[in-house]
Design a protein around this motif. Structure first.
Motif, PDB file in Angstrom:
ATOM      1  N   GLU A 268       0.837  -1.203   0.000  1.00 22.81           N
ATOM      2  CA  GLU A 268       0.000   0.000   0.000  1.00 22.81           C
ATOM      3  C   GLU A 268       0.878   1.261   0.000  1.00 22.81           C
ATOM      4  O   GLU A 268       0.600   2.228  -0.719  1.00 22.81           O
ATOM      5  N   THR A 269       1.947   1.227   0.790  1.00 22.01           N
ATOM      6  CA  THR A 269       2.879   2.348   0.798  1.00 22.01           C
ATOM      7  C   THR A 269       3.543   2.519  -0.561  1.00 22.01           C
ATOM      8  O   THR A 269       3.637   3.627  -1.102  1.00 22.01           O
ATOM      9  N   ALA A 270       3.984   1.400  -1.136  1.00 22.56           N
ATOM     10  CA  ALA A 270       4.692   1.442  -2.419  1.00 22.56           C
ATOM     11  C   ALA A 270       3.780   1.912  -3.545  1.00 22.56           C
ATOM     12  O   ALA A 270       4.197   2.697  -4.406  1.00 22.56           O
ATOM     13  N   ILE A 271       2.529   1.466  -3.543  1.00 26.24           N
ATOM     14  CA  ILE A 271       1.617   1.817  -4.636  1.00 26.24           C
ATOM     15  C   ILE A 271       1.239   3.288  -4.583  1.00 26.24           C
ATOM     16  O   ILE A 271       0.937   3.908  -5.613  1.00 26.24           O
ATOM     17  N   ASN A 272       1.259   3.887  -3.401  1.00 26.32           N
ATOM     18  CA  ASN A 272       1.019   5.326  -3.293  1.00 26.32           C
ATOM     19  C   ASN A 272       2.170   6.131  -3.906  1.00 26.32           C
ATOM     20  O   ASN A 272       1.967   7.255  -4.373  1.00 26.32           O
ATOM     21  N   LEU A 273       3.364   5.536  -3.910  1.00 27.79           N
ATOM     22  CA  LEU A 273       4.525   6.199  -4.491  1.00 27.79           C
ATOM     23  C   LEU A 273       4.588   6.024  -6.006  1.00 27.79           C
ATOM     24  O   LEU A 273       4.920   6.950  -6.740  1.00 27.79           O
ATOM     25  N   THR A 274       4.265   4.810  -6.472  1.00 34.06           N
ATOM     26  CA  THR A 274       4.324   4.506  -7.917  1.00 34.06           C
ATOM     27  C   THR A 274       3.028   3.815  -8.342  1.00 34.06           C
ATOM     28  O   THR A 274       2.992   2.594  -8.530  1.00 34.06           O
ATOM     29  N   PRO A 275       1.961   4.577  -8.486  1.00 31.43           N
ATOM     30  CA  PRO A 275       0.635   3.985  -8.728  1.00 31.43           C
ATOM     31  C   PRO A 275       0.479   3.243 -10.046  1.00 31.43           C
ATOM     32  O   PRO A 275      -0.454   2.449 -10.190  1.00 31.43           O
ATOM     33  N   THR A 276       1.363   3.471 -11.013  1.00 33.72           N
ATOM     34  CA  THR A 276       1.211   2.789 -12.313  1.00 33.72           C
ATOM     35  C   THR A 276       2.040   1.515 -12.412  1.00 33.72           C
ATOM     36  O   THR A 276       2.083   0.885 -13.473  1.00 33.72           O
ATOM     37  N   SER A 277       2.693   1.113 -11.337  1.00 38.61           N
ATOM     38  CA  SER A 277       3.567  -0.056 -11.385  1.00 38.61           C
ATOM     39  C   SER A 277       2.771  -1.350 -11.543  1.00 38.61           C
ATOM     40  O   SER A 277       2.038  -1.767 -10.640  1.00 38.61           O
ATOM     41  N   GLY A 278       2.953  -2.013 -12.673  1.00 38.80           N
ATOM     42  CA  GLY A 278       2.302  -3.293 -12.897  1.00 38.80           C
ATOM     43  C   GLY A 278       2.804  -4.354 -11.934  1.00 38.80           C
ATOM     44  O   GLY A 278       2.038  -5.221 -11.501  1.00 38.80           O
ATOM     45  N   PHE A 279       4.085  -4.299 -11.593  1.00 39.55           N
ATOM     46  CA  PHE A 279       4.673  -5.254 -10.662  1.00 39.55           C
ATOM     47  C   PHE A 279       3.958  -5.206  -9.316  1.00 39.55           C
ATOM     48  O   PHE A 279       3.616  -6.245  -8.734  1.00 39.55           O
ATOM     49  N   LEU A 280       3.712  -4.004  -8.812  1.00 41.58           N
ATOM     50  CA  LEU A 280       3.072  -3.864  -7.498  1.00 41.58           C
ATOM     51  C   LEU A 280       1.628  -4.349  -7.525  1.00 41.58           C
ATOM     52  O   LEU A 280       1.173  -5.032  -6.597  1.00 41.58           O
ATOM     53  N   HIS A 281       0.895  -4.001  -8.581  1.00 45.99           N
ATOM     54  CA  HIS A 281      -0.493  -4.474  -8.675  1.00 45.99           C
ATOM     55  C   HIS A 281      -0.548  -6.008  -8.747  1.00 45.99           C
ATOM     56  O   HIS A 281      -1.438  -6.631  -8.160  1.00 45.99           O
ATOM     57  N   TYR A 282       0.404  -6.571  -9.450  1.00 43.93           N
ATOM     58  CA  TYR A 282       0.485  -8.039  -9.546  1.00 43.93           C
ATOM     59  C   TYR A 282       0.761  -8.639  -8.164  1.00 43.93           C
ATOM     60  O   TYR A 282       0.139  -9.648  -7.774  1.00 43.93           O
ATOM     61  N   GLN A 283       1.681  -8.023  -7.410  1.00 42.50           N
ATOM     62  CA  GLN A 283       1.995  -8.524  -6.072  1.00 42.50           C
ATOM     63  C   GLN A 283       0.790  -8.429  -5.131  1.00 42.50           C
ATOM     64  O   GLN A 283       0.560  -9.320  -4.311  1.00 42.50           O
ATOM     65  N   ILE A 284       0.016  -7.359  -5.259  1.00 41.68           N
ATOM     66  CA  ILE A 284      -1.197  -7.233  -4.443  1.00 41.68           C
ATOM     67  C   ILE A 284      -2.166  -8.364  -4.774  1.00 41.68           C
ATOM     68  O   ILE A 284      -2.766  -8.981  -3.888  1.00 41.68           O
ATOM     69  N   GLY A 285      -2.305  -8.643  -6.063  1.00 39.12           N
ATOM     70  CA  GLY A 285      -3.173  -9.744  -6.491  1.00 39.12           C
ATOM     71  C   GLY A 285      -2.718 -11.073  -5.914  1.00 39.12           C
ATOM     72  O   GLY A 285      -3.554 -11.877  -5.450  1.00 39.12           O
ATOM     73  N   LEU A 286      -1.415 -11.320  -5.900  1.00 39.72           N
ATOM     74  CA  LEU A 286      -0.891 -12.567  -5.343  1.00 39.72           C
ATOM     75  C   LEU A 286      -1.182 -12.672  -3.847  1.00 39.72           C
ATOM     76  O   LEU A 286      -1.491 -13.758  -3.338  1.00 39.72           O
ATOM     77  N   CYS A 287      -1.105 -11.538  -3.162  1.00 37.98           N
ATOM     78  CA  CYS A 287      -1.395 -11.534  -1.725  1.00 37.98           C
ATOM     79  C   CYS A 287      -2.850 -11.926  -1.457  1.00 37.98           C
ATOM     80  O   CYS A 287      -3.129 -12.773  -0.592  1.00 37.98           O
ATOM     81  N   TYR A 288      -3.773 -11.309  -2.182  1.00 34.61           N
ATOM     82  CA  TYR A 288      -5.189 -11.626  -1.964  1.00 34.61           C
ATOM     83  C   TYR A 288      -5.526 -13.048  -2.401  1.00 34.61           C
ATOM     84  O   TYR A 288      -6.376 -13.715  -1.788  1.00 34.61           O
ATOM     85  N   ARG A 289      -4.842 -13.518  -3.417  1.00 37.93           N
ATOM     86  CA  ARG A 289      -5.024 -14.913  -3.830  1.00 37.93           C
ATOM     87  C   ARG A 289      -4.583 -15.858  -2.714  1.00 37.93           C
ATOM     88  O   ARG A 289      -5.261 -16.849  -2.411  1.00 37.93           O
ATOM     89  N   LYS A 290      -3.448 -15.531  -2.083  1.00 35.65           N
ATOM     90  CA  LYS A 290      -2.939 -16.367  -0.995  1.00 35.65           C
ATOM     91  C   LYS A 290      -3.884 -16.334   0.193  1.00 35.65           C
ATOM     92  O   LYS A 290      -4.128 -17.382   0.833  1.00 35.65           O
ATOM     93  N   LYS A 291      -4.446 -15.162   0.519  1.00 38.31           N
ATOM     94  CA  LYS A 291      -5.413 -15.057   1.609  1.00 38.31           C
ATOM     95  C   LYS A 291      -6.661 -15.888   1.305  1.00 38.31           C
ATOM     96  O   LYS A 291      -7.189 -16.592   2.193  1.00 38.31           O
ATOM     97  N   TYR A 292      -7.112 -15.857   0.067  1.00 41.50           N
ATOM     98  CA  TYR A 292      -8.298 -16.610  -0.336  1.00 41.50           C
ATOM     99  C   TYR A 292      -8.061 -18.111  -0.217  1.00 41.50           C
ATOM    100  O   TYR A 292      -8.896 -18.844   0.347  1.00 41.50           O
TER     101      TYR A 292
END
Length: 296
Positions: A268-292
Motif C-alpha cells: 500500500e505504501t509502495a503503490i502510493n509512491l508509484t501507482p502505475t507499477s504493474g509489478f506492485l499491482h500483480y503482487q497485491i493480487g498474489l497476496c489476496y489470492r494467498k489469503k483466499y
C-alpha cells in the motif's frame, strides 16, 4: 550539410557505443513510467544512466527535442556527481546526442558529438574498452527486457574484468544472475545457485545498496534460511523506507514467508509512491489470492 555526407555520418554513428547501437528490445508499454519513477526515487551517483535510457525512449516516440533536453539532464548529473572531470563517463551520453541530432536532421550537431567522442578516446590514450560503457549497456539490457538478461550478465562480467572492485558492477552482476536463476519461475538447487555468493559480495562492496540487500534476503528465503533473510530485509527497510524498489521486494519476502498482511501494508505504501507499477499491482493480487486460498 557541409563537410560530410549523410552516408559517411551514418557510418561513424554506427561505430559509437551507446543505446542506439545496442539493439534494445522494448517489450513493456509501462517502461517509460518505470524510468520516470527511477528518476524520482533511485538514489545513485549513476542516475545519468536512467536519463540516457529515457532519452532513448523519447527517440522511439519521435520526440527529439525532449530527448535532447533529457540528455542535457544526464550531462548535468555527470558534472554534479563526478566533478573530477573524468570525461570517459560522457561517452555514452555524447553518442546518444549524436544519434538524436542525426534523426532530428541536425547533421552538424551530430558530427560535433561524434568529434567529442573521438577526442575523449584520444585523450584516454587507450582502447575503447571501458568498464562504464559495459556497465551502462548491462543496466540498459537488464531494464528493457528479460530477453536481454544473459547478455546483461555478460556485459557486467566484462565491466568487472576491468574494475573488479566497483560496487555498481558487482551489484548489477549479482542482480542479473539472480534474475536468470529465477527466470520463468525456475528455482535452482542450492548447490547450483551462484547468485547467493554474488549478492553477498555486492552487499559487502556496497552496504548502502538496500535493493541488493532485499534480493539477498529473497535468495536466502529460497534456500530455507529465512531467519538470515529477515535480518537483511529489516536492514533494507530501515535504510530505504520510502523507496518503492526496496518496498516491492520487502513485500515479496513477507508474502512468501507467510506474512501476507504485512506484505499488503508495505505494498500500500509502495503503490502510493508509484501507482502505475504493474509489478506492485500483480503482487497485491498474489497476496489476496494467498489469503483466499488460505481460508478455503
Amino acid at each position: 550539410m557541409s563537410g560530410i555526407s549523410e552516408e559517411a555520418l551514418k557510418t561513424h554513428l554506427l561505430q559509437l557505443k551507446c543505446h542506439f547501437t545496442w539493439e534494445l528490445l522494448v517489450k513493456h508499454t509501462e517502461l517509460e513510467d518505470r524510468l520516470n519513477d527511477q528518476v524520482t526515487f533511485l538514489v545513485t551517483k549513476n542516475k545519468y544512466m536512467v536519463y540516457n535510457l529515457l532519452a532513448y525512449m523519447m527517440h522511439l516516440k519521435g520526440d527529439y527535442p525532449k530527448a535532447i533536453a533529457i540528455l542535457e539532464k544526464a550531462e548535468e548529473m555527470i558534472k554534479e556527481n563526478y566533478p573530477d572531470g573524468t570525461d570517459h563517463r560522457y561517452l555514452v551520453t555524447y553518442g546518444n546526442y549524436a544519434w538524436v541530432f542525426y534523426y532530428f536532421n541536425q547533421y552538424e550537431e551530430s558530427q560535433k558529438y561524434i568529434d567529442k567522442v573521438e577526442q575523449i578516446h584520444k585523450e584516454l590514450k587507450d582502447t575503447s574498452d571501458r568498464a562504464e560503457i559495459y556497465g551502462e549497456k548491462a543496466w540498459a539490457l537488464l531494464t528493457f527486457s528479460a530477453d536481454h538478461y544473459e547478455e546483461a550478465k555478460q556485459c557486467f562480467e566484462k565491466a568487472l574484468e576491468l574494475e573488479p572492485e566497483d560496487p555498481e558492477w558487482n551489484s548489477g552482476y549479482a542482480t542479473a544472475v539472480y534474475r536468470l536463476e529465477g527466470f520463468n519461475g525456475r528455482q535452482c538447487p542450492a548447490s547450483e545457485c551462484r547468485s547467493i555468493e554474488l549478492l553477498e559480495r555486492a552487499v559487502e562492496k556496497n552496504p548502502n545498496d538496500a535493493v541488493v540487500k532485499a534480493l539477498l534476503a529473497l535468495k536466502l528465503l529460497d534456500l530455507n534460511r529465512s531467519d538470515e533473510g529477515k535480518t537483511y530485509i529489516e536492514e533494507a527497510l530501515e535504510q530505504a523506507p520510502s523507496s518503492p524498489y526496496v518496498l516491492r521486494y520487502v513485500a515479496k519476502f513477507y508474502r512468501r514467508a507467510g506474512m501476507v498482511d504485512e506484505a499488503l501494508r508495505v505494498l500500500e505504501t509502495a503503490i502510493n509512491l508509484t501507482p502505475t507499477s504493474g509489478f506492485l499491482h500483480y503482487q497485491i493480487g498474489l497476496c489476496y489470492r494467498k489469503k483466499y486460498l488460505t481460508k478455503k
